[in-house]
Design a protein around this motif. Structure first.
Motif, PDB file in Angstrom:
ATOM      1  N   GLY A  52       0.757  -1.153  -0.021  1.00 33.51           N
ATOM      2  CA  GLY A  52       0.087   0.069   0.102  1.00 33.51           C
ATOM      3  C   GLY A  52       0.772   1.316   0.000  1.00 33.51           C
ATOM      4  O   GLY A  52       1.350   1.715   1.109  1.00 33.51           O
ATOM      5  N   GLY A  53       1.220   1.947  -1.132  1.00 36.09           N
ATOM      6  CA  GLY A  53       1.844   3.412  -1.398  1.00 36.09           C
ATOM      7  C   GLY A  53       3.423   3.089  -1.159  1.00 36.09           C
ATOM      8  O   GLY A  53       3.860   3.881  -1.008  1.00 36.09           O
ATOM      9  N   LEU A  54       3.668   1.799  -1.247  1.00 38.89           N
ATOM     10  CA  LEU A  54       5.302   1.421  -1.019  1.00 38.89           C
ATOM     11  C   LEU A  54       5.825   1.947  -2.479  1.00 38.89           C
ATOM     12  O   LEU A  54       5.394   1.681  -3.687  1.00 38.89           O
ATOM     13  N   ARG A  55       7.176   2.547  -2.355  1.00 41.28           N
ATOM     14  CA  ARG A  55       8.071   2.938  -3.320  1.00 41.28           C
ATOM     15  C   ARG A  55       9.344   2.910  -3.044  1.00 41.28           C
ATOM     16  O   ARG A  55       9.707   2.537  -2.131  1.00 41.28           O
ATOM     17  N   SER A  56      10.121   3.321  -3.987  1.00 37.10           N
ATOM     18  CA  SER A  56      11.715   3.054  -3.769  1.00 37.10           C
ATOM     19  C   SER A  56      12.138   3.820  -2.556  1.00 37.10           C
ATOM     20  O   SER A  56      12.958   3.497  -1.704  1.00 37.10           O
ATOM     21  N   GLU A  57      11.460   4.996  -2.527  1.00 45.20           N
ATOM     22  CA  GLU A  57      12.085   6.080  -1.508  1.00 45.20           C
ATOM     23  C   GLU A  57      11.457   5.773  -0.196  1.00 45.20           C
ATOM     24  O   GLU A  57      11.927   6.410   0.921  1.00 45.20           O
ATOM     25  N   ASN A  58      10.717   4.759   0.078  1.00 47.60           N
ATOM     26  CA  ASN A  58       9.892   4.625   1.484  1.00 47.60           C
ATOM     27  C   ASN A  58       9.980   3.219   1.789  1.00 47.60           C
ATOM     28  O   ASN A  58      10.171   2.775   2.952  1.00 47.60           O
ATOM     29  N   VAL A  59      10.304   2.189   1.027  1.00 43.12           N
ATOM     30  CA  VAL A  59      10.187   0.785   1.361  1.00 43.12           C
ATOM     31  C   VAL A  59      11.204   0.411   2.122  1.00 43.12           C
ATOM     32  O   VAL A  59      10.700  -0.537   2.983  1.00 43.12           O
ATOM     33  N   GLN A  60      12.516   0.675   2.250  1.00 47.18           N
ATOM     34  CA  GLN A  60      13.404   0.538   3.125  1.00 47.18           C
ATOM     35  C   GLN A  60      13.004   1.037   4.638  1.00 47.18           C
ATOM     36  O   GLN A  60      13.074   0.062   5.592  1.00 47.18           O
ATOM     37  N   ALA A  61      12.495   2.093   4.840  1.00 47.78           N
ATOM     38  CA  ALA A  61      12.019   2.461   5.954  1.00 47.78           C
ATOM     39  C   ALA A  61      10.738   1.511   6.803  1.00 47.78           C
ATOM     40  O   ALA A  61      10.675   1.346   7.931  1.00 47.78           O
ATOM     41  N   VAL A  62       9.948   1.221   5.715  1.00 49.66           N
ATOM     42  CA  VAL A  62       8.806   0.328   6.137  1.00 49.66           C
ATOM     43  C   VAL A  62       9.397  -1.036   6.576  1.00 49.66           C
ATOM     44  O   VAL A  62       8.861  -1.618   7.646  1.00 49.66           O
ATOM     45  N   VAL A  63      10.310  -1.497   6.037  1.00 51.81           N
ATOM     46  CA  VAL A  63      10.819  -2.753   6.188  1.00 51.81           C
ATOM     47  C   VAL A  63      11.640  -2.520   7.570  1.00 51.81           C
ATOM     48  O   VAL A  63      11.428  -3.602   8.533  1.00 51.81           O
ATOM     49  N   GLN A  64      12.253  -1.782   7.911  1.00 54.08           N
ATOM     50  CA  GLN A  64      12.888  -1.414   9.302  1.00 54.08           C
ATOM     51  C   GLN A  64      11.855  -1.084  10.361  1.00 54.08           C
ATOM     52  O   GLN A  64      12.030  -1.871  11.248  1.00 54.08           O
ATOM     53  N   ALA A  65      10.967  -0.457  10.007  1.00 55.22           N
ATOM     54  CA  ALA A  65       9.888  -0.427  11.063  1.00 55.22           C
ATOM     55  C   ALA A  65       8.936  -1.437  11.365  1.00 55.22           C
ATOM     56  O   ALA A  65       8.450  -1.454  12.693  1.00 55.22           O
ATOM     57  N   THR A  66       8.674  -2.173  10.523  1.00 57.23           N
ATOM     58  CA  THR A  66       7.748  -3.429  10.748  1.00 57.23           C
ATOM     59  C   THR A  66       8.539  -4.831  10.879  1.00 57.23           C
ATOM     60  O   THR A  66       7.871  -5.677  11.539  1.00 57.23           O
ATOM     61  N   GLY A  67       9.762  -4.900  10.467  1.00 53.60           N
ATOM     62  CA  GLY A  67      10.362  -6.234  10.626  1.00 53.60           C
ATOM     63  C   GLY A  67       9.887  -7.216   9.846  1.00 53.60           C
ATOM     64  O   GLY A  67      10.231  -8.539   9.775  1.00 53.60           O
ATOM     65  N   ALA A  68       9.246  -6.635   8.442  1.00 51.45           N
ATOM     66  CA  ALA A  68       8.665  -7.538   7.566  1.00 51.45           C
ATOM     67  C   ALA A  68      10.016  -8.137   6.588  1.00 51.45           C
ATOM     68  O   ALA A  68      11.082  -7.525   6.518  1.00 51.45           O
ATOM     69  N   THR A  69       9.663  -9.325   6.120  1.00 52.31           N
ATOM     70  CA  THR A  69      10.693 -10.024   5.121  1.00 52.31           C
ATOM     71  C   THR A  69      10.230 -10.008   3.928  1.00 52.31           C
ATOM     72  O   THR A  69      10.941 -10.858   3.036  1.00 52.31           O
ATOM     73  N   GLN A  70       9.267  -9.072   3.354  1.00 48.04           N
ATOM     74  CA  GLN A  70       8.675  -9.254   2.301  1.00 48.04           C
ATOM     75  C   GLN A  70       8.025  -8.079   1.976  1.00 48.04           C
ATOM     76  O   GLN A  70       7.467  -7.452   2.990  1.00 48.04           O
ATOM     77  N   VAL A  71       7.778  -7.703   0.693  1.00 45.92           N
ATOM     78  CA  VAL A  71       7.090  -6.324   0.520  1.00 45.92           C
ATOM     79  C   VAL A  71       5.951  -6.397  -0.931  1.00 45.92           C
ATOM     80  O   VAL A  71       6.680  -7.301  -1.643  1.00 45.92           O
ATOM     81  N   HIS A  72       5.053  -5.842  -1.019  1.00 48.49           N
ATOM     82  CA  HIS A  72       4.190  -5.849  -2.120  1.00 48.49           C
ATOM     83  C   HIS A  72       3.949  -4.521  -2.742  1.00 48.49           C
ATOM     84  O   HIS A  72       3.698  -3.589  -1.849  1.00 48.49           O
ATOM     85  N   LEU A  73       4.253  -4.395  -3.980  1.00 55.40           N
ATOM     86  CA  LEU A  73       3.953  -2.836  -4.325  1.00 55.40           C
ATOM     87  C   LEU A  73       3.740  -2.726  -6.161  1.00 55.40           C
ATOM     88  O   LEU A  73       4.100  -3.777  -6.644  1.00 55.40           O
ATOM     89  N   SER A  74       3.523  -1.897  -6.325  1.00 54.79           N
ATOM     90  CA  SER A  74       3.127  -1.509  -7.834  1.00 54.79           C
ATOM     91  C   SER A  74       4.384  -0.683  -8.249  1.00 54.79           C
ATOM     92  O   SER A  74       4.927  -0.056  -7.538  1.00 54.79           O
TER      93      SER A  74
END
Length: 247
Positions: A180-202
């Motif tokens: 949801g709303g992930l892009r190259s400029e914010n994806v790293q921060a979301v991974v670090q904030a959530t501890g997620a091991t995968q991401v979904h984006l357009s």
């Protein structure tokens, strides 16, 4: 530590090839992205499987406008599940709610059973549930592989605290997939904030359809959607992969 897995939304065989070239690891294949993603055709899936080696997660969503389906719509969903798996889908993506915004466990279990051991994904219908932790437990109980979520916010950036809570609450019993709303400029921060091991984006770019050049009519009352279409950008996928390679 390996970089997070990247899942890219695709609408065509060409999109899937571009996603793979850009460094994606998995595809969510849909139609009608302007409606949030509906069930792709079997022909599109077959072509996609031939165009890319990436595992294809196929959407099962018969219409837009919510997630509480009639018996006829659910019958179509079950038939689509069978056809999509027969034509090369490695997983099924769906989300079904009751009138009171709870997970429809009976129908969810039926689609998990239809998956015949393939992966199953409860999509962002989860973000419309009344109680996220109760919903997560219900989905886990149904045997679903993972949940796609923005943390019940408009974007995964805003929902990052909830996504982290879901990751912690799940405790390895189910995969949590931020999207949801992930892009190259914010994806790293979301991974670090959530501890997620995968991401979904357009990763779409707009492509002009020259057949509509100079045509001053609209076929659905929305001409802006008719003179161009969206296609996956190799460069956008590569930018996400590059950012996560350094996370």
């Amino acid at each position: 530590m390996p970089r997070p897995l990247i899942e890219i939304i695709c609408c065509s065989a060409e999109d899937c090839a571009s996603a793979e070239k850009g460094g994606a690891d998995r595809v969510e294949l849909v139609s009608a992205i302007e409606m949030g993603g509906l069930t792709p055709s079997s022909g599109t899936l077959k072509s996609a499987v031939l165009s890319s080696k990436l595992p294809m997660m196929a959407m099962i969503r018969p219409r837009s406008g919510g997630f509480c389906y009639t018996s006829g719509e659910f019958d179509s969903m079950e038939r689509d599940a069978e056809l999509l798996l027969e034509n090369g889908a490695r997983g099924l993506v769906f989300g079904i709610l009751t009138n009171d915004r709870k997970v429809d466990q009976s129908r969810t279990r039926k689609l998990v059973e239809k998956s015949r051991g393939a992966e199953s994904v409860f999509h962002r219908a989860f973000d419309a549930t009344a109680d996220p932790l109760e919903a997560l437990e219900a989905i886990i109980d149904c045997g679903v592989t993972r949940v796609l979520t923005s943390g019940q916010q408009k974007t995964a950036v805003e929902g990052a605290p909830m996504i982290r809570s879901l990751v912690e609450h799940a405790a390895g019993r189910i995969e949590i997939l931020p999207g949801g709303g992930l892009r190259s400029e914010n994806v790293q921060a979301v991974v670090q904030a959530t501890g997620a091991t995968q991401v979904h984006l357009s990763a779409f770019e707009s492509i002009a359809d020259m057949s509509m050049s100079g045509v001053d009519i609209a076929f659905n009352g929305r001409p802006a959607l008719e003179d161009a279409y969206r296609a996956v950008s190799v460069e956008s996928v590569s930018a996400v992969a590059e950012r996560l390679n350094h996370s």
